[in-house]
Design a protein around this motif. Sequence first.
Motif, mmCIF file in Angstrom:
data_model
loop_
_atom_site.group_PDB
_atom_site.id
_atom_site.type_symbol
_atom_site.label_atom_id
_atom_site.label_comp_id
_atom_site.label_asym_id
_atom_site.label_seq_id
_atom_site.Cartn_x
_atom_site.Cartn_y
_atom_site.Cartn_z
ATOM 1 N N ALA A 296 0.931 -1.164 0.089
ATOM 2 C CA ALA A 296 0.037 -0.111 0.058
ATOM 3 C C ALA A 296 0.829 1.177 0.126
ATOM 4 O O ALA A 296 0.345 2.475 -0.435
ATOM 5 C CB ALA A 296 -0.882 0.078 1.078
ATOM 6 N N TYR A 297 2.058 1.255 0.654
ATOM 7 C CA TYR A 297 2.991 2.155 0.628
ATOM 8 C C TYR A 297 4.349 1.734 0.844
ATOM 9 O O TYR A 297 4.448 0.622 1.537
ATOM 10 C CB TYR A 297 2.514 3.462 1.269
ATOM 11 C CG TYR A 297 2.761 3.493 2.829
ATOM 12 C CD1 TYR A 297 3.814 3.322 3.527
ATOM 13 C CD2 TYR A 297 1.515 3.933 3.583
ATOM 14 C CE1 TYR A 297 4.053 3.336 4.828
ATOM 15 C CE2 TYR A 297 1.594 3.945 4.950
ATOM 16 C CZ TYR A 297 2.892 3.750 5.725
ATOM 17 O OH TYR A 297 2.954 3.831 6.969
ATOM 18 N N PHE A 298 5.434 2.741 0.590
ATOM 19 C CA PHE A 298 6.854 2.354 0.985
ATOM 20 C C PHE A 298 7.207 3.154 2.094
ATOM 21 O O PHE A 298 7.157 4.293 2.085
ATOM 22 C CB PHE A 298 7.394 2.969 -0.436
ATOM 23 C CG PHE A 298 9.096 2.520 -0.302
ATOM 24 C CD1 PHE A 298 9.400 1.648 0.471
ATOM 25 C CD2 PHE A 298 9.808 2.995 -1.250
ATOM 26 C CE1 PHE A 298 11.043 1.176 0.412
ATOM 27 C CE2 PHE A 298 11.188 2.713 -1.564
ATOM 28 C CZ PHE A 298 11.747 1.753 -0.601
ATOM 29 N N ALA A 299 7.592 2.214 3.222
ATOM 30 C CA ALA A 299 7.788 2.830 4.635
ATOM 31 C C ALA A 299 9.078 3.379 4.428
ATOM 32 O O ALA A 299 9.949 2.623 3.799
ATOM 33 C CB ALA A 299 7.609 1.837 5.610
ATOM 34 N N HIS A 300 9.458 4.318 5.081
ATOM 35 C CA HIS A 300 10.752 4.825 5.355
ATOM 36 C C HIS A 300 11.661 4.722 4.298
ATOM 37 O O HIS A 300 12.730 3.925 4.094
ATOM 38 C CB HIS A 300 11.715 4.531 6.575
ATOM 39 C CG HIS A 300 11.495 3.218 7.032
ATOM 40 N ND1 HIS A 300 11.928 2.076 6.210
ATOM 41 C CD2 HIS A 300 10.829 2.658 8.050
ATOM 42 C CE1 HIS A 300 11.719 1.028 6.886
ATOM 43 N NE2 HIS A 300 10.984 1.258 8.088
ATOM 44 N N PRO A 301 11.476 5.185 2.937
ATOM 45 C CA PRO A 301 12.204 5.124 1.440
ATOM 46 C C PRO A 301 13.480 5.281 1.724
ATOM 47 O O PRO A 301 14.388 4.731 0.930
ATOM 48 C CB PRO A 301 11.421 5.355 0.704
ATOM 49 C CG PRO A 301 10.669 6.851 1.425
ATOM 50 C CD PRO A 301 10.269 6.247 2.667
ATOM 51 N N ASP A 302 13.711 6.576 2.689
ATOM 52 C CA ASP A 302 15.300 7.055 2.779
ATOM 53 C C ASP A 302 15.812 6.294 3.857
ATOM 54 O O ASP A 302 16.677 6.878 4.215
ATOM 55 C CB ASP A 302 14.991 8.627 3.149
ATOM 56 C CG ASP A 302 13.890 9.000 4.027
ATOM 57 O OD1 ASP A 302 13.144 7.993 4.548
ATOM 58 O OD2 ASP A 302 13.786 10.041 4.249
ATOM 59 N N LEU A 303 15.590 4.800 4.260
ATOM 60 C CA LEU A 303 16.147 4.301 5.039
ATOM 61 C C LEU A 303 17.763 4.248 5.166
ATOM 62 O O LEU A 303 18.496 4.322 6.046
ATOM 63 C CB LEU A 303 15.711 2.528 4.904
ATOM 64 C CG LEU A 303 16.555 1.740 6.128
ATOM 65 C CD1 LEU A 303 16.219 1.948 7.449
ATOM 66 C CD2 LEU A 303 15.998 0.142 5.804
ATOM 67 N N PHE A 304 18.192 4.125 3.807
ATOM 68 C CA PHE A 304 19.682 4.368 3.492
ATOM 69 C C PHE A 304 20.373 5.502 4.279
ATOM 70 O O PHE A 304 21.650 5.350 4.526
ATOM 71 C CB PHE A 304 19.923 4.100 2.198
ATOM 72 C CG PHE A 304 19.489 5.106 1.180
ATOM 73 C CD1 PHE A 304 18.150 5.183 0.886
ATOM 74 C CD2 PHE A 304 20.317 6.149 0.914
ATOM 75 C CE1 PHE A 304 17.679 6.176 0.051
ATOM 76 C CE2 PHE A 304 19.950 7.425 0.200
ATOM 77 C CZ PHE A 304 18.828 7.201 -0.311
ATOM 78 N N PHE B 204 16.200 14.090 0.595
ATOM 79 C CA PHE B 204 15.510 13.076 -0.290
ATOM 80 C C PHE B 204 13.975 13.444 -0.381
ATOM 81 O O PHE B 204 13.517 13.369 -1.617
ATOM 82 C CB PHE B 204 15.471 11.784 0.714
ATOM 83 C CG PHE B 204 14.293 10.664 0.143
ATOM 84 C CD1 PHE B 204 14.903 9.390 -0.706
ATOM 85 C CD2 PHE B 204 13.007 10.605 0.363
ATOM 86 C CE1 PHE B 204 14.206 8.554 -1.249
ATOM 87 C CE2 PHE B 204 12.318 9.405 -0.134
ATOM 88 C CZ PHE B 204 12.622 8.712 -1.073
ATOM 89 N N TRP B 205 13.538 14.081 0.402
ATOM 90 C CA TRP B 205 12.240 14.626 0.312
ATOM 91 C C TRP B 205 12.147 15.751 -0.619
ATOM 92 O O TRP B 205 11.057 15.979 -1.323
ATOM 93 C CB TRP B 205 11.516 14.857 1.692
ATOM 94 C CG TRP B 205 11.189 13.836 2.376
ATOM 95 C CD1 TRP B 205 12.023 13.132 3.420
ATOM 96 C CD2 TRP B 205 10.008 12.889 2.131
ATOM 97 N NE1 TRP B 205 11.513 11.724 3.675
ATOM 98 C CE2 TRP B 205 10.410 11.545 2.852
ATOM 99 C CE3 TRP B 205 8.859 12.686 1.347
ATOM 100 C CZ2 TRP B 205 9.397 10.448 2.974
ATOM 101 C CZ3 TRP B 205 8.192 11.652 1.187
ATOM 102 C CH2 TRP B 205 8.349 10.598 2.064
ATOM 103 N N SER C 254 18.139 8.358 -4.867
ATOM 104 C CA SER C 254 16.861 8.982 -4.542
ATOM 105 C C SER C 254 16.002 9.093 -5.343
ATOM 106 O O SER C 254 14.800 8.948 -5.582
ATOM 107 C CB SER C 254 17.073 10.185 -3.710
ATOM 108 O OG SER C 254 17.976 9.907 -2.415
ATOM 109 N N ARG C 255 16.388 9.827 -6.455
ATOM 110 C CA ARG C 255 15.602 10.080 -7.784
ATOM 111 C C ARG C 255 15.187 8.740 -8.484
ATOM 112 O O ARG C 255 13.921 8.917 -8.787
ATOM 113 C CB ARG C 255 16.615 10.726 -8.749
ATOM 114 C CG ARG C 255 15.900 11.986 -9.441
ATOM 115 C CD ARG C 255 16.950 12.919 -10.262
ATOM 116 N NE ARG C 255 17.753 13.824 -9.287
ATOM 117 C CZ ARG C 255 19.004 13.734 -9.296
ATOM 118 N NH1 ARG C 255 19.731 13.007 -9.870
ATOM 119 N NH2 ARG C 255 19.467 14.449 -8.303
ATOM 120 N N GLU C 256 16.183 7.788 -8.384
ATOM 121 C CA GLU C 256 15.574 6.334 -8.948
ATOM 122 C C GLU C 256 14.340 5.790 -8.145
ATOM 123 O O GLU C 256 13.306 5.309 -8.704
ATOM 124 C CB GLU C 256 16.861 5.730 -8.870
ATOM 125 C CG GLU C 256 16.661 4.913 -10.272
ATOM 126 C CD GLU C 256 18.055 3.805 -10.234
ATOM 127 O OE1 GLU C 256 17.987 2.712 -10.573
ATOM 128 O OE2 GLU C 256 19.215 4.331 -9.594
#
Length: 274
Positions: A151-159, A211-212, A174-176
Amino acid sequence: MRKTNYHTHTARCFHASGSDEAYVESALKNGYEVLGFSDHSPWNYNSDYVATMRMAPEELPGYLASVRALREKYAGRIEILAGLECEYYPRYMDWLRQTISENELDYVIFGNHFYRSDEDGPYFGRATKDRAMLRRYVDSSLEGLESGLYAYFAHPDLFMRCYPGFDADARAASRELCRGAKQLGVPLEYNLMGALYNDSYHVDGYPFEGFWRIAAAEGCTAVIGVDAHAPEQLETDRFRDEGLRLLRGLGMEIADEIPLRTRRRDKGSRDQRP
Ligand SMILES: [Zn+2]
Ligand SMILES: [Zn+2]
């Protein structure tokens, strides 16, 4: 905008605290209209590996029974949903799909914590320190998103919890990620547990502003996720307000709803997705 949260853990994952009902009470106290439980998913490992940060498969029925009992008990006061936070483990995806469908979960969210499996794969929040690991994070994330399961991507910026600086590679990654999520129509989660961690340890991990900025430029949709590991984390609006300020300042669309596999009949809606 309604106050909703789809990212809530329970003590079954060994690193969260409080009773299931205490999370509901805290959410009610702070004016939430929807509370989705999405505890760390069990996995049916082929090996004898025993995970120490998630429930065992045999605990799933009890978890769902508890959440559904709370749904009944609190009906009319707050909408309670039953979900899971799952990784993307290619070798176990058939099992996961079957588990989701057999148990009629309302939704699952994508937390790409480990590469391929936590049996032997590294934790992205600690291991993403070079280009090679960053590549693995991006590729496995995109593969996971493409599954259409989440349903969504949690903490996509985990890295950014461990990657040294927001260099050209991190920006390209991040762009990808954002472009992929946008293309597939998957919202990105602005994670409040990460914001609490950044504040507590005086670090600049996720959510990472750079990232945001890219997510906004790519036209992504954001969802605020408390990622509550303790009931009282639902009682403060400090990090939520900070996040909303940032995301609105960037002109991002912020969703208070996520796509559910099941439509709740008690809301008067007759359509049930196949
Ligand atoms: Zn957790
Ligand atoms: Zn989580």
